[in-house]
Design a protein around this motif. Structure first.
Motif, PDB file in Angstrom:
ATOM      1  N   PHE A  52     -34.959 -50.234 -21.872  1.00  0.00           N
ATOM      2  CA  PHE A  52     -35.935 -49.164 -21.738  1.00  0.00           C
ATOM      3  C   PHE A  52     -36.433 -49.077 -20.300  1.00  0.00           C
ATOM      4  O   PHE A  52     -36.411 -50.067 -19.560  1.00  0.00           O
ATOM      5  CB  PHE A  52     -37.161 -49.426 -22.629  1.00  0.00           C
ATOM      6  CG  PHE A  52     -36.848 -49.735 -24.052  1.00  0.00           C
ATOM      7  CD1 PHE A  52     -36.371 -48.757 -24.907  1.00  0.00           C
ATOM      8  CD2 PHE A  52     -37.032 -51.020 -24.546  1.00  0.00           C
ATOM      9  CE1 PHE A  52     -36.092 -49.052 -26.228  1.00  0.00           C
ATOM     10  CE2 PHE A  52     -36.760 -51.319 -25.865  1.00  0.00           C
ATOM     11  CZ  PHE A  52     -36.287 -50.336 -26.714  1.00  0.00           C
ATOM     12  N   ALA A  53     -36.932 -47.912 -19.949  1.00  0.00           N
ATOM     13  CA  ALA A  53     -37.663 -47.779 -18.690  1.00  0.00           C
ATOM     14  C   ALA A  53     -39.012 -48.474 -18.817  1.00  0.00           C
ATOM     15  O   ALA A  53     -39.653 -48.439 -19.876  1.00  0.00           O
ATOM     16  CB  ALA A  53     -37.866 -46.300 -18.359  1.00  0.00           C
ATOM     17  N   ASP A  54     -39.439 -49.117 -17.753  1.00  0.00           N
ATOM     18  CA  ASP A  54     -40.770 -49.723 -17.715  1.00  0.00           C
ATOM     19  C   ASP A  54     -41.786 -48.596 -17.515  1.00  0.00           C
ATOM     20  O   ASP A  54     -41.790 -47.931 -16.481  1.00  0.00           O
ATOM     21  CB  ASP A  54     -40.839 -50.732 -16.572  1.00  0.00           C
ATOM     22  CG  ASP A  54     -42.134 -51.533 -16.562  1.00  0.00           C
ATOM     23  OD1 ASP A  54     -43.128 -51.057 -17.149  1.00  0.00           O
ATOM     24  OD2 ASP A  54     -42.160 -52.619 -15.962  1.00  0.00           O
ATOM     25  N   LEU A  55     -42.640 -48.405 -18.497  1.00  0.00           N
ATOM     26  CA  LEU A  55     -43.602 -47.297 -18.470  1.00  0.00           C
ATOM     27  C   LEU A  55     -44.963 -47.710 -17.931  1.00  0.00           C
ATOM     28  O   LEU A  55     -45.959 -46.990 -18.119  1.00  0.00           O
ATOM     29  CB  LEU A  55     -43.765 -46.711 -19.876  1.00  0.00           C
ATOM     30  CG  LEU A  55     -42.506 -46.205 -20.571  1.00  0.00           C
ATOM     31  CD1 LEU A  55     -42.859 -45.579 -21.911  1.00  0.00           C
ATOM     32  CD2 LEU A  55     -41.749 -45.199 -19.701  1.00  0.00           C
ATOM     33  N   ASP A  56     -45.038 -48.843 -17.265  1.00  0.00           N
ATOM     34  CA  ASP A  56     -46.324 -49.368 -16.819  1.00  0.00           C
ATOM     35  C   ASP A  56     -47.117 -48.332 -16.017  1.00  0.00           C
ATOM     36  O   ASP A  56     -48.335 -48.187 -16.214  1.00  0.00           O
ATOM     37  CB  ASP A  56     -46.105 -50.635 -15.984  1.00  0.00           C
ATOM     38  CG  ASP A  56     -47.405 -51.274 -15.546  1.00  0.00           C
ATOM     39  OD1 ASP A  56     -48.135 -51.775 -16.409  1.00  0.00           O
ATOM     40  OD2 ASP A  56     -47.696 -51.255 -14.330  1.00  0.00           O
TER      41      ASP A  56
END
Length: 544
Positions: A52-56
């Motif tokens: 997944f993309a890091d959505l931080d």
């Protein structure tokens, strides 16, 4: 970073890679997310299933996020929804077919009713904060592929999603050149565009041409059982195979849970109305071989999918010498070895294999250069922002756009914050844009200690040194190339560790950290001397 009186764009995933698409638009203090996708685990992340993309970045600003708009139902655009939608806490928007698939994902995750899912069953504009959004249907290798027209106070965006041009799409009615030209006539600030097939000098081809090729190919194999493997999500291809089965007087059999799911959702969305009645596996195997057509998952070499199990004789469907497997799908980069493994197993059993290199039994869902050039002429943007591709794809699309008269091009990567307006468009900063992996039941950083250690173990093996507290040393090696010399290695390693500890002086012998490090180094040196490898070494000290 809060967007002011400006229009910002930032990809957290899907720029610099194919898959895992997450795009952000920002203006007037608010953010809009387009797509929330994932990709599948690869060898670089051993033991993982999903990436997944890091959505931080956006999670820290979720109070300013107005919603997530989904362009279509491919996993690289919706796959991360059940893992992050509840945490983001904002509504989702999708057209009916996409919404039904997303709803199933949410239900499986126990989130149905906990995440707001809005179904947009029309092409009228809907507003989310300062953004006005309208779906524009485009052809793709799934039902209801859509572009988005995004209205903002600082300019209009045409976000293509995944797309192609198709004069005979079979499923759905894509926007016409006249309709796309009208969008261009209204003025488009930026075209944010799929780059996947930019190196293809030809147009992607029509689903209608695939139908003709499949009819011709199946007709060649009278008296043989024919299995066709394709992407389950390609509803148009499933429609085609239903027509091929009927035209060739074959009964249709479906093998693969994802195919069952797509067919069910497609029918509930008004598609596949004329799909022939599907027969079960026992009926299919009881029919004469030339009277059945099998649709199966597994064209990417997945060992647990239907084709993989059939190839390993671990399925109710069986193939015999002379039977035929048609690969009506392209090889996704990274899957070549897995696909080749299955094809070689089939070849050993004298099963005939036909791919899109031999017959036009597959066409891409992404635009080649002629299609990109046509869209540039219709939309006529001021700025081109290539997305959905590796850097080589996006750079090449940037070059193509310039040669076709687009005034400004911004080639960005994940984490690049781009200002599209006002002023000269370009990168203004960088934000965090890493990767996360689904590792077992946990979502963890892709560059975390667990994954790093697993890579090291896979490359060099492991040595375990046990100090029993009574002066005895035990050594075990895992993954070292020492089959015949293993006992000699462990004996010498034990001696080396004992000698290293004996050399410690005074208080060092009672310092656990000092003793542990001496034992670790001695064990590693012994392993390197015997094997040439530098394994990880774990020292276990018994309590005294």
């Amino acid at each position: 970073m809060k967007p002011g009186k400006e229009l910002l764009f930032c990809a957290l995933g899907g720029s610099g890679e194919i898959g895992m698409n997450v795009n952000l638009y920002g203006t007037e203090g608010k953010w809009l997310m387009v797509d929330l996708g994932m990709t599948f685990g690869a060898n670089e992340y051993p033991g993982t299933e999903l990436v997944f993309a890091d959505l931080d970045f956006i999670e820290e600003r979720r109070k300013d996020l107005v919603g997530v708009v989904l362009t279509h139902a491919h996993e690289d655009h919706i796959g991360a929804v059940p893992y992050f939608a509840a945490e983001l806490g904002v509504p989702l928007y999708a057209t009916p077919f996409t919404a039904r698939l997303v709803a199933e994902k949410l239900e499986e995750a126990g989130l149905l009713g906990k995440v707001t899912l809005n179904v947009i069953d029309h092409l009228d504009q809907f507003d989310l904060g300062p953004f006005g959004i309208r779906y524009v249907p485009l052809a793709h290798s799934i039902a209801e592929g859509n572009a988005l027209v995004i209205e903002t106070p600082y300019g209009r965006i045409f976000h293509t999603g995944d797309w192609k041009l198709d004069d005979d799409p079979l499923v759905g009615v894509p926007a016409t050149p006249a309709e796309l030209t009208a969008i261009g006539d209204s003025g488009v600030l930026a075209l944010v565009c799929d780059s996947t097939n930019v190196f293809n000098p030809k147009a992607s081809g029509s689903e209608g041409a695939v139908r003709a090729a499949l009819l011709e190919e199946v007709a060649k194999h009278q008296g043989r059982r024919v299995l066709v493997t394709t992407f389950a999500s390609n509803v148009a291809r499933l429609e085609t195979l239903g027509e091929v089965a009927r035209a060739s007087n074959r009964k249709l059999c479906v093998a693969g849970r994802s195919l069952d799911r797509i067919i069910r959702v497609a029918k509930s969305s008004g598609y596949l109305k004329d799909l022939p009645q599907v027969i079960d596996f026992d009926t299919a195997m009881a029919l004469p071989r030339g009277e059945v057509l099998i649709m199966a998952t597994g064209g990417q070499g997945e060992p647990r999918a239907a084709l993989g199990r059939i190839t390993d004789n671990n399925h109710q469907i069986a193939l015999e010498a002379g039977d035929v497997v048609l690969f009506s799908s392209r090889q996704i980069p990274g899957n070549e070895i897995a696909i080749g493994r299955i094809q070689n197993k089939l070849a050993l059993r004298d099963v005939v294999i036909v791919t899109d290199r031999q017959s036009e039994i597959h066409v891409s869902g992404h635009p080649g250069r002629p299609e990109l050039e046509a869209l540039y002429g219709w939309i006529r943007p001021e700025v081109l922002v290539p997305v959905h591709g590796e850097m080589r794809h996006m750079k090449e699309q940037g070059r193509l756009g310039k040669t076709r008269g687009i005034p400004k091009v911004v080639v960005q990567g994940n984490g690049d914050m781009v200002r599209l307006a006002p002023g000269k468009p370009g990168k203004i900063s960088e934000v965090r844009a890493g990767r996360l992996v689904l590792d077992g039941d946990l979502i963890t950083p892709a560059d975390g200690e667990a994954i790093v250690m697993r890579r090291r173990l896979a490359q060099s093996g492991l040595v375990i040194v046990v100090l029993d507290g009574k002066g005895k040393v035990h050594v075990e090696g895992i993954g070292l190339p020492l089959d015949e010399d293993y006992d000699d290695f462990t004996a010498e390693a034990r001696e080396d560790v004992a000698a290293a500890i004996a050399k410690l002086k005074g208080g060092q012998r009672h310092d656990r950290d000092v003793v542990t490090e001496a034992a670790r180094l001695a064990g590693r040196r012994a392993a390197q001397r015997w094997s040439g490898k530098k394994p990880q070494v774990k020292v276990i000290m018994a309590e005294q």
